[in-house]
Structures are given as C-alpha cells and as structure tokens.
Design a protein around this motif. Structure first.
Motif, PDB file in Angstrom:
ATOM      1  N   ALA A   6       0.836  -1.208   0.000  1.00  0.00           N
ATOM      2  CA  ALA A   6       0.000   0.000   0.000  1.00  0.00           C
ATOM      3  C   ALA A   6       0.867   1.252   0.000  1.00  0.00           C
ATOM      4  O   ALA A   6       0.541   2.241  -0.652  1.00  0.00           O
ATOM      5  CB  ALA A   6      -0.931  -0.017   1.208  1.00  0.00           C
ATOM      6  N   ALA A   7       1.990   1.212   0.695  1.00  0.00           N
ATOM      7  CA  ALA A   7       2.877   2.374   0.779  1.00  0.00           C
ATOM      8  C   ALA A   7       3.538   2.695  -0.560  1.00  0.00           C
ATOM      9  O   ALA A   7       3.922   3.838  -0.804  1.00  0.00           O
ATOM     10  CB  ALA A   7       3.948   2.145   1.846  1.00  0.00           C
ATOM     11  N   GLU A  73      -0.292   9.106   1.788  1.00  0.00           N
ATOM     12  CA  GLU A  73      -0.544   8.674   3.163  1.00  0.00           C
ATOM     13  C   GLU A  73       0.275   7.393   3.373  1.00  0.00           C
ATOM     14  O   GLU A  73       0.649   6.733   2.409  1.00  0.00           O
ATOM     15  CB  GLU A  73      -2.032   8.384   3.388  1.00  0.00           C
ATOM     16  N   CYS A  74       0.541   7.031   4.606  1.00  0.00           N
ATOM     17  CA  CYS A  74       1.385   5.848   4.865  1.00  0.00           C
ATOM     18  C   CYS A  74       0.759   4.563   4.336  1.00  0.00           C
ATOM     19  O   CYS A  74       1.469   3.637   3.964  1.00  0.00           O
ATOM     20  CB  CYS A  74       1.719   5.736   6.343  1.00  0.00           C
ATOM     21  N   ASP A  75      -0.563   4.502   4.250  1.00  0.00           N
ATOM     22  CA  ASP A  75      -1.230   3.285   3.800  1.00  0.00           C
ATOM     23  C   ASP A  75      -2.121   3.517   2.583  1.00  0.00           C
ATOM     24  O   ASP A  75      -3.032   2.747   2.315  1.00  0.00           O
ATOM     25  CB  ASP A  75      -2.058   2.680   4.936  1.00  0.00           C
ATOM     26  N   SER A  92      -7.487   4.147   2.466  1.00  0.00           N
ATOM     27  CA  SER A  92      -6.506   3.246   3.068  1.00  0.00           C
ATOM     28  C   SER A  92      -6.586   1.933   2.305  1.00  0.00           C
ATOM     29  O   SER A  92      -7.666   1.353   2.161  1.00  0.00           O
ATOM     30  CB  SER A  92      -6.816   3.016   4.548  1.00  0.00           C
ATOM     31  N   LEU A  93      -5.441   1.471   1.820  1.00  0.00           N
ATOM     32  CA  LEU A  93      -5.399   0.267   0.995  1.00  0.00           C
ATOM     33  C   LEU A  93      -4.983  -0.948   1.822  1.00  0.00           C
ATOM     34  O   LEU A  93      -4.085  -0.851   2.657  1.00  0.00           O
ATOM     35  CB  LEU A  93      -4.421   0.456  -0.168  1.00  0.00           C
ATOM     36  N   TYR A 117     -11.703   1.552  -4.543  1.00  0.00           N
ATOM     37  CA  TYR A 117     -10.480   1.700  -5.324  1.00  0.00           C
ATOM     38  C   TYR A 117      -9.798   0.340  -5.342  1.00  0.00           C
ATOM     39  O   TYR A 117      -9.563  -0.254  -4.290  1.00  0.00           O
ATOM     40  CB  TYR A 117      -9.556   2.737  -4.681  1.00  0.00           C
ATOM     41  N   ALA A 118      -9.487  -0.181  -6.530  1.00  0.00           N
ATOM     42  CA  ALA A 118      -8.869  -1.497  -6.657  1.00  0.00           C
ATOM     43  C   ALA A 118      -7.641  -1.405  -7.561  1.00  0.00           C
ATOM     44  O   ALA A 118      -7.751  -1.000  -8.726  1.00  0.00           O
ATOM     45  CB  ALA A 118      -9.868  -2.504  -7.224  1.00  0.00           C
ATOM     46  N   PHE A 119      -6.492  -1.766  -7.006  1.00  0.00           N
ATOM     47  CA  PHE A 119      -5.227  -1.766  -7.742  1.00  0.00           C
ATOM     48  C   PHE A 119      -4.918  -3.217  -8.093  1.00  0.00           C
ATOM     49  O   PHE A 119      -4.683  -4.045  -7.223  1.00  0.00           O
ATOM     50  CB  PHE A 119      -4.135  -1.103  -6.903  1.00  0.00           C
ATOM     51  N   GLU A 120      -4.970  -3.503  -9.396  1.00  0.00           N
ATOM     52  CA  GLU A 120      -5.000  -4.867  -9.897  1.00  0.00           C
ATOM     53  C   GLU A 120      -3.608  -5.383 -10.255  1.00  0.00           C
ATOM     54  O   GLU A 120      -2.704  -4.591 -10.545  1.00  0.00           O
ATOM     55  CB  GLU A 120      -5.960  -4.926 -11.085  1.00  0.00           C
TER      56      GLU A 120
END
Length: 149
Positions: A6-7, A73-75, A92-93, A117-120
């Motif tokens: 996530a970072a 953001e950190c996450d 936050s991811l 939000y989806a990071f594939e």
C-alpha cells in the motif's frame, strides 16, 4: 507488474494513463474515454488531470475534464478538490491476494459517494463510485491502464 505494498502505490501512479469510464443512470448509460496524468505537485502530492470525450445517453458528445490533488498517506492516499483543497476521500489500501483495495465515502450535501479503489495485479486500477441521494443517482466505473502498456 504488481503494485507492491500500500505504501508503494502512490509513487507508481505518476505518469500517463488511458481511461475508460461507464456511467449507469436510470436514463441510460454514458461513456467517457480519455487520458489521465498524474503530475508531481508540492511536497508529497500528485496533481491528477483527466480529459477526454463524454458520450451522454442521448448520443450527445462533449469534451470533459476533471482535476484532483492526491496526497501521499502511509497506507494509501487522500484526494482533495484542487480549488479548495477540501478533502474528497481518504483511501486506506489493504491487500487481498494479489489485489490492493480500499473504500471511502464522501457526502456532497445529501448525496453520498460510496467508492471502491482497486489496484489490480496487471498494473491497472479501477475506481467505482456509487452515488445516491435526492439529486444524484448513478454508478461510475473507471478503468485506468498505463498509457505505455
């Protein structure tokens, strides 16, 4: 290409993206096709700018554009409206298998944006807004693909 943690997502957003958006309403479906840029901003920020063509349910076509400021953001990240710097959403991811995803909500008067939000794993990402209230009722689903892929 995966997103890593996530970072690490924020730094990987910089650059040019192709985007396709479907907007489903009670009146029918609209579609947007265009380009998005994440440009370096002040400090730990990216300036997001999209532009392209919007096709309305009645067939009318218009040029359209939108801008936001993304803050690291950190996450995950926060998204601000550029003119006021007010918060739109904080995301936050969290990992789930090979996917990184997060949810966020934003109240716009009595209308509410519930977003995912989806990071594939293929390096693309999707943003889905479900907007409901007395003035708005639609679902917007946007897919971003790196322009050089």
């Amino acid at each position: 290409m995966g997103w890593g943690s996530a970072a690490s997502v924020f730094a990987s957003l910089a650059g040019c993206w192709r985007l396709q958006r479907q907007i489903a309403t009670a009146e029918g479906s609209a579609a947007f096709s265009g380009e998005a840029l994440f440009l370096p901003g002040a400090g730990d920020s990216l300036i997001y700018r999209e532009n392209g063509r919007l096709r309305l349910p009645d067939g009318t076509e218009l040029d359209a554009e939108q801008s936001y400021v993304f803050l690291k953001e950190c996450d995950g990240f926060s998204i601000l409206f550029p003119s006021t710097r007010l918060l739109f959403q904080k995301v936050s991811l969290t990992p789930s298998g090979t996917l990184l995803s997060g949810t966020a909500t934003h109240a716009c008067g009595e209308d509410v944006y519930d977003s995912r939000y989806a990071f594939e794993p293929d390096g693309g990402f999707r943003i889905r807004h479900r907007v409901a209230g007395p003035r708005k009722d639609y679902v917007s689903d946007t897919r971003h693909i790196r322009a050089d892929s």
